[in-house]
Design a protein around this motif. Structure first.
Motif, PDB file in Angstrom:
ATOM      1  N   GLY A  76       0.816  -1.199   0.000  1.00 15.07           N
ATOM      2  CA  GLY A  76       0.000   0.000   0.000  1.00 15.07           C
ATOM      3  C   GLY A  76       0.857   1.259   0.000  1.00 15.07           C
ATOM      4  O   GLY A  76       2.030   1.229   0.359  1.00 15.07           O
ATOM      5  N   GLN A  77       0.263   2.356  -0.399  1.00 15.64           N
ATOM      6  CA  GLN A  77       0.952   3.641  -0.391  1.00 15.64           C
ATOM      7  C   GLN A  77       0.787   4.302   0.976  1.00 15.64           C
ATOM      8  O   GLN A  77      -0.307   4.296   1.547  1.00 15.64           O
ATOM      9  CB  GLN A  77       0.364   4.560  -1.469  1.00 15.64           C
ATOM     10  N   MET A  78       1.872   4.853   1.493  1.00 16.28           N
ATOM     11  CA  MET A  78       1.781   5.550   2.766  1.00 16.28           C
ATOM     12  C   MET A  78       0.852   6.750   2.642  1.00 16.28           C
ATOM     13  O   MET A  78       0.963   7.535   1.703  1.00 16.28           O
ATOM     14  CB  MET A  78       3.165   6.021   3.225  1.00 16.28           C
ATOM     15  N   ASP A  79      -0.093   6.874   3.563  1.00 11.44           N
ATOM     16  CA  ASP A  79      -1.045   7.975   3.558  1.00 11.44           C
ATOM     17  C   ASP A  79      -0.423   9.159   4.299  1.00 11.44           C
ATOM     18  O   ASP A  79      -0.309   9.154   5.525  1.00 11.44           O
ATOM     19  CB  ASP A  79      -2.347   7.534   4.232  1.00 11.44           C
ATOM     20  N   LYS A  80      -0.045  10.183   3.563  1.00  8.29           N
ATOM     21  CA  LYS A  80       0.624  11.328   4.182  1.00  8.29           C
ATOM     22  C   LYS A  80      -0.316  12.117   5.086  1.00  8.29           C
ATOM     23  O   LYS A  80       0.139  12.790   6.017  1.00  8.29           O
ATOM     24  CB  LYS A  80       1.224  12.227   3.108  1.00  8.29           C
ATOM     25  N   ASP A  81      -1.624  12.037   4.845  1.00  9.34           N
ATOM     26  CA  ASP A  81      -2.563  12.717   5.730  1.00  9.34           C
ATOM     27  C   ASP A  81      -2.657  11.996   7.073  1.00  9.34           C
ATOM     28  O   ASP A  81      -2.781  12.644   8.117  1.00  9.34           O
ATOM     29  CB  ASP A  81      -3.946  12.808   5.077  1.00  9.34           C
ATOM     30  N   GLN A  82      -2.597  10.658   7.060  1.00 15.80           N
ATOM     31  CA  GLN A  82      -2.527   9.934   8.324  1.00 15.80           C
ATOM     32  C   GLN A  82      -1.261  10.341   9.073  1.00 15.80           C
ATOM     33  O   GLN A  82      -1.291  10.568  10.292  1.00 15.80           O
ATOM     34  CB  GLN A  82      -2.522   8.421   8.066  1.00 15.80           C
ATOM     35  N   MET A  83      -0.145  10.434   8.350  1.00 15.82           N
ATOM     36  CA  MET A  83       1.104  10.850   8.977  1.00 15.82           C
ATOM     37  C   MET A  83       0.960  12.245   9.592  1.00 15.82           C
ATOM     38  O   MET A  83       1.418  12.491  10.717  1.00 15.82           O
ATOM     39  CB  MET A  83       2.234  10.856   7.940  1.00 15.82           C
ATOM     40  N   LEU A  84       0.300  13.131   8.896  1.00 12.72           N
ATOM     41  CA  LEU A  84       0.130  14.504   9.373  1.00 12.72           C
ATOM     42  C   LEU A  84      -0.695  14.547  10.651  1.00 12.72           C
ATOM     43  O   LEU A  84      -0.324  15.229  11.627  1.00 12.72           O
ATOM     44  CB  LEU A  84      -0.543  15.334   8.269  1.00 12.72           C
ATOM     45  N   PHE A  85      -1.802  13.807  10.696  1.00  9.32           N
ATOM     46  CA  PHE A  85      -2.645  13.796  11.893  1.00  9.32           C
ATOM     47  C   PHE A  85      -1.966  13.091  13.056  1.00  9.32           C
ATOM     48  O   PHE A  85      -2.091  13.523  14.216  1.00  9.32           O
ATOM     49  CB  PHE A  85      -3.997  13.142  11.582  1.00  9.32           C
ATOM     50  N   LEU A  86      -1.252  12.003  12.779  1.00 16.29           N
ATOM     51  CA  LEU A  86      -0.528  11.306  13.851  1.00 16.29           C
ATOM     52  C   LEU A  86       0.557  12.209  14.440  1.00 16.29           C
ATOM     53  O   LEU A  86       0.750  12.270  15.658  1.00 16.29           O
ATOM     54  CB  LEU A  86       0.101  10.023  13.310  1.00 16.29           C
ATOM     55  N   HIS A  87       1.268  12.899  13.579  1.00 18.06           N
ATOM     56  CA  HIS A  87       2.325  13.815  14.025  1.00 18.06           C
ATOM     57  C   HIS A  87       1.735  14.927  14.881  1.00 18.06           C
ATOM     58  O   HIS A  87       2.315  15.329  15.901  1.00 18.06           O
ATOM     59  CB  HIS A  87       3.058  14.382  12.808  1.00 18.06           C
ATOM     60  N   GLU A  88       0.564  15.417  14.475  1.00 19.33           N
ATOM     61  CA  GLU A  88      -0.114  16.460  15.249  1.00 19.33           C
ATOM     62  C   GLU A  88      -0.501  15.926  16.633  1.00 19.33           C
ATOM     63  O   GLU A  88      -0.357  16.622  17.652  1.00 19.33           O
ATOM     64  CB  GLU A  88      -1.378  16.923  14.509  1.00 19.33           C
ATOM     65  N   ALA A  89      -0.970  14.687  16.666  1.00 18.68           N
ATOM     66  CA  ALA A  89      -1.438  14.103  17.928  1.00 18.68           C
ATOM     67  C   ALA A  89      -0.304  13.888  18.922  1.00 18.68           C
ATOM     68  O   ALA A  89      -0.493  14.033  20.129  1.00 18.68           O
ATOM     69  CB  ALA A  89      -2.150  12.778  17.648  1.00 18.68           C
ATOM     70  N   PHE A 141     -12.440  13.772   8.691  1.00 18.78           N
ATOM     71  CA  PHE A 141     -11.548  14.099   7.582  1.00 18.78           C
ATOM     72  C   PHE A 141     -11.242  12.846   6.763  1.00 18.78           C
ATOM     73  O   PHE A 141     -11.310  12.861   5.525  1.00 18.78           O
ATOM     74  CB  PHE A 141     -10.254  14.706   8.125  1.00 18.78           C
ATOM     75  N   PHE A 142     -10.924  11.737   7.434  1.00 15.65           N
ATOM     76  CA  PHE A 142     -10.617  10.503   6.710  1.00 15.65           C
ATOM     77  C   PHE A 142     -11.866   9.904   6.070  1.00 15.65           C
ATOM     78  O   PHE A 142     -11.776   9.277   5.005  1.00 15.65           O
ATOM     79  CB  PHE A 142      -9.934   9.502   7.636  1.00 15.65           C
ATOM     80  N   LEU A 143     -13.023  10.127   6.680  1.00 11.38           N
ATOM     81  CA  LEU A 143     -14.273   9.709   6.048  1.00 11.38           C
ATOM     82  C   LEU A 143     -14.489  10.488   4.752  1.00 11.38           C
ATOM     83  O   LEU A 143     -14.870   9.905   3.721  1.00 11.38           O
ATOM     84  CB  LEU A 143     -15.445   9.943   7.001  1.00 11.38           C
ATOM     85  N   LEU A 144     -14.236  11.793   4.799  1.00 11.37           N
ATOM     86  CA  LEU A 144     -14.388  12.618   3.599  1.00 11.37           C
ATOM     87  C   LEU A 144     -13.475  12.127   2.486  1.00 11.37           C
ATOM     88  O   LEU A 144     -13.888  12.011   1.320  1.00 11.37           O
ATOM     89  CB  LEU A 144     -14.091  14.080   3.940  1.00 11.37           C
ATOM     90  N   LYS A 145     -12.234  11.823   2.820  1.00  9.19           N
ATOM     91  CA  LYS A 145     -11.306  11.307   1.813  1.00  9.19           C
ATOM     92  C   LYS A 145     -11.806   9.994   1.226  1.00  9.19           C
ATOM     93  O   LYS A 145     -11.713   9.767   0.015  1.00  9.19           O
ATOM     94  CB  LYS A 145      -9.917  11.110   2.421  1.00  9.19           C
ATOM     95  N   ARG A 146     -12.334   9.106   2.076  1.00 11.53           N
ATOM     96  CA  ARG A 146     -12.841   7.813   1.607  1.00 11.53           C
ATOM     97  C   ARG A 146     -14.017   8.008   0.652  1.00 11.53           C
ATOM     98  O   ARG A 146     -14.094   7.376  -0.404  1.00 11.53           O
ATOM     99  CB  ARG A 146     -13.264   6.959   2.805  1.00 11.53           C
ATOM    100  N   LEU A 147     -14.926   8.896   1.020  1.00  7.12           N
ATOM    101  CA  LEU A 147     -16.093   9.144   0.175  1.00  7.12           C
ATOM    102  C   LEU A 147     -15.679   9.724  -1.178  1.00  7.12           C
ATOM    103  O   LEU A 147     -16.217   9.344  -2.228  1.00  7.12           O
ATOM    104  CB  LEU A 147     -17.059  10.096   0.878  1.00  7.12           C
ATOM    105  N   LYS A 148     -14.715  10.632  -1.161  1.00  7.46           N
ATOM    106  CA  LYS A 148     -14.233  11.210  -2.422  1.00  7.46           C
ATOM    107  C   LYS A 148     -13.564  10.155  -3.289  1.00  7.46           C
ATOM    108  O   LYS A 148     -13.708  10.157  -4.515  1.00  7.46           O
ATOM    109  CB  LYS A 148     -13.259  12.354  -2.124  1.00  7.46           C
ATOM    110  N   MET A 149     -12.825   9.241  -2.660  1.00 11.88           N
ATOM    111  CA  MET A 149     -12.192   8.164  -3.400  1.00 11.88           C
ATOM    112  C   MET A 149     -13.245   7.262  -4.042  1.00 11.88           C
ATOM    113  O   MET A 149     -13.120   6.864  -5.209  1.00 11.88           O
ATOM    114  CB  MET A 149     -11.308   7.345  -2.474  1.00 11.88           C
ATOM    115  N   GLU A 150     -14.307   6.959  -3.291  1.00 13.64           N
ATOM    116  CA  GLU A 150     -15.377   6.114  -3.819  1.00 13.64           C
ATOM    117  C   GLU A 150     -16.068   6.796  -4.996  1.00 13.64           C
ATOM    118  O   GLU A 150     -16.411   6.141  -5.993  1.00 13.64           O
ATOM    119  CB  GLU A 150     -16.397   5.798  -2.725  1.00 13.64           C
TER     120      GLU A 150
END
Length: 255
Positions: free
Chosen positions: A33-46, A178-187
Motif C-alpha cells: 500500500g501507499q503511505m497515507d501522508k494525511d494519516q502521517m500529518l494527523f498522527l504527528h499532530e497528535a 476528515f478521513f471519512l471525507l477522503k474515503r467518500l471522495k475516493m469512492e
C-alpha cells in the motif's frame, strides 16, 4: 513548534518508513500500500504535545503508519463481486506485504517498550475489522450508524493513537470525519472512472433515502456535502491546529 520544524519532522517520519528495503521492493512491484501522508500529518499532530523526544516520537509515528499500511494493503484483497479481481499470486503477495508491515510495527513498538500503545493500536485494528464487517454485511440500523462504521474503517487506528496521547474529543472527531471525507471522495472518483463502488450496496439497501436522490452518484455527492460541513465545523471548534494541518484540511474541503 515552527512550520519549518514541523515540516522537517514529517520528512523524518517519511524517511523512516521509506528506508526499509522490503518497503522499497513492494513499492517498485506495486504490491504494497501507499503511505497515507494525511494519516502521517494527523498522527504527528497528535503526538507533538507529548513528552517523548523527537527521535522516539518519529519512530512511534512510523510504527503506527506501518500498521495503517498493513490495513490498507489487506484492504486490497478482493471482496466477492468486486469488478477487478486480483490473481492468486497477487493476493498472496498482498497478504505477505500486509504481514510484513504488521511485523515492522510490532517490532518498533516492542523495542521502544511501548506495550500499552501497542495494545491500544491493536484494539484499533479490531475496531477496524469489525467496522469493515458491519459495512460489508450492512449490520447497521441507521444512516448515522452507517457513516460512523464507515469512518472507523479508515480512522479507528488514528483515534486510538490520538486518545492514547490525550488529544481532545473534538480533534479526534475531526480526524475521523476528515478521513471519512477522503474515503467518500475516493469512492466517488472510482465510481466515475469504472462505474463501481463498494458503497453501492448501501445505496441499494436504502440508506439516506430521505435525500430522495435518483441515482448513486447524486446520493454520494449529497453525503460528501454533509461530511464537508461537519469537517469545517469541527475544524473551527478544535484546539488550535498547526498551520500545515489546517492548510491541508482546507485543501481537501475545497478540492
Amino acid at each position: 513548534m515552527t512550520y519549518q520544524a514541523r515540516e522537517a519532522g514529517l520528512k523524518e517520519v517519511e524517511q523512516l518508513v521509506h528506508e526499509q528495503a522490503v518497503y522499497q521492493y513492494l513499492q517498485e512491484n506495486n504490491e504494497g500500500g501507499q503511505m497515507d501522508k494525511d494519516q502521517m500529518l494527523f498522527l504527528h499532530e497528535a503526538i507533538s504535545g507529548s513528552d517523548l523526544a523527537d527521535a522516539a516520537a518519529y519512530r512511534v509515528v512510523s510504527a503506527t503508519l506501518y500498521m495503517i499500511l498493513a490495513h490498507d494493503t489487506h484492504e486490497k484483497i478482493d471482496e466477492p463481486g468486486d469488478v477487478v479481481q486480483l490473481t492468486r499470486k497477487e493476493q498472496e503477495l498482498t497478504v505477505l506485504a500486509g504481514d510484513f508491515y504488521s511485523a515492522l510495527y510490532y517490532q518498533t513498538l516492542a523495542e521502544l517498550e511501548m506495550i500499552p500503545l501497542l495494545r491500544a493500536l491493536q484494539s484499533g485494528v479490531q475496531e477496524t475489522n469489525t467496522a469493515k464487517t458491519n459495512i460489508y454485511q450492512l449490520h447497521v440500523a441507521t444512516d448515522e450508524e452507517y457513516l460512523t462504521q464507515l469512518a472507523l474503517t479508515n480512522a479507528a487506528i488514528f483515534a486510538k493513537f490520538a486518545k492514547y496521547f490525550m488529544k481532545d474529543e473534538t480533534f479526534i472527531a475531526l480526524g475521523c470525519q476528515f478521513f471519512l471525507l477522503k474515503r467518500l471522495k475516493m469512492e466517488l472518483a472510482t465510481y466515475q472512472e469504472i462505474g463501481a463502488s463498494r458503497l453501492k450496496r448501501a445505496y441499494d439497501h436504502g440508506y439516506f433515502a430521505k435525500e430522495a436522490v435518483t441515482n448513486f452518484e447524486s446520493w454520494l455527492v449529497a453525503i460528501i456535502r454533509d461530511v464537508k460541513m461537519e469537517v469545517e465545523r469541527l475544524k473551527e471548534e478544535s484546539e488550535p491546529l498547526s498551520t500545515i494541518l489546517e492548510k491541508r484540511i482546507i485543501e481537501v474541503i475545497n478540492d
